[in-house]
Scaffold this motif. Sequence first.
Motif, short mmCIF file in Angstrom:
data_model
loop_
_atom_site.label_atom_id
_atom_site.label_comp_id
_atom_site.label_asym_id
_atom_site.label_seq_id
_atom_site.Cartn_x
_atom_site.Cartn_y
_atom_site.Cartn_z
N PHE A 65 -60.28 101.04 -17.19
CA PHE A 65 -59.61 102.32 -17.33
C PHE A 65 -59.44 102.75 -18.79
N LYS A 66 -59.81 101.88 -19.73
CA LYS A 66 -59.74 102.23 -21.14
C LYS A 66 -61.03 102.89 -21.64
N VAL A 70 -64.30 106.91 -18.07
CA VAL A 70 -63.47 106.62 -16.90
C VAL A 70 -62.11 107.30 -17.07
N HIS A 71 -61.52 107.18 -18.24
CA HIS A 71 -60.22 107.80 -18.50
C HIS A 71 -60.30 109.32 -18.34
N LEU A 74 -60.41 110.13 -14.71
CA LEU A 74 -59.09 109.94 -14.09
C LEU A 74 -58.15 111.11 -14.39
N MET A 82 -59.19 108.23 -9.05
CA MET A 82 -58.37 107.03 -8.91
C MET A 82 -58.86 106.17 -7.75
N TRP A 85 -62.45 104.70 -9.04
CA TRP A 85 -62.36 103.70 -10.10
C TRP A 85 -61.38 102.58 -9.76
N GLY A 86 -60.34 102.89 -9.02
CA GLY A 86 -59.40 101.86 -8.59
C GLY A 86 -60.05 100.88 -7.62
N ARG A 89 -62.44 98.74 -9.63
CA ARG A 89 -61.72 97.71 -10.39
C ARG A 89 -61.26 96.57 -9.49
N GLU A 136 -51.85 105.97 -14.66
CA GLU A 136 -53.26 105.90 -15.06
C GLU A 136 -54.00 107.21 -14.89
N THR A 137 -53.39 108.18 -14.23
CA THR A 137 -54.03 109.49 -14.07
C THR A 137 -53.36 110.56 -14.89
#
Length: 140
Positions: A65-66, A70-71, A74, A82, A85-86, A89, A136-137
């Motif tokens: 997520f960094k 991807v960020h 999100l 989310m 990518w969630g 992950r 994270e979003t």
Amino acid sequence: MRQTQRILMGNFIITIVVVIAFVILFETEIIATGLMAGDDEMEFIFTTMMELVTLGFIFLSLRLFKFKFVHADLIARKEVAMLKWGFTRLMLLQAPLWFNTLLYYLYMNTTFGYLAIILALCLPFVYPSMNRCIAETTEE
């Protein structure tokens, strides 16, 4: 966001249940252990491969997520991104966890057991709580 969090949480819980089921089935000898213990060449290949995959996937899942793309995804698409990518992950940690658990019981090689334990210890760092999904979003 609630639906996305529930899907991710369901995936998280199902993986833990499946791994515990593997352990119970093998430990109670419903499924025989050590079925592949004599195949040293394949054991070496699986050991090397799973060590590299486990270490690489742990790093990738904890840093996923960094990454800028991807960020940005999100932030822009929130729930859809989310979920995508969630789930990615979680699977980066869960798939090797399943394989390492199975390989431990098939070869009875402690290396696979230790790799599975390391992956299990990483799972709380990606626990899909509602607060984490929202954090994270959002832009920070």
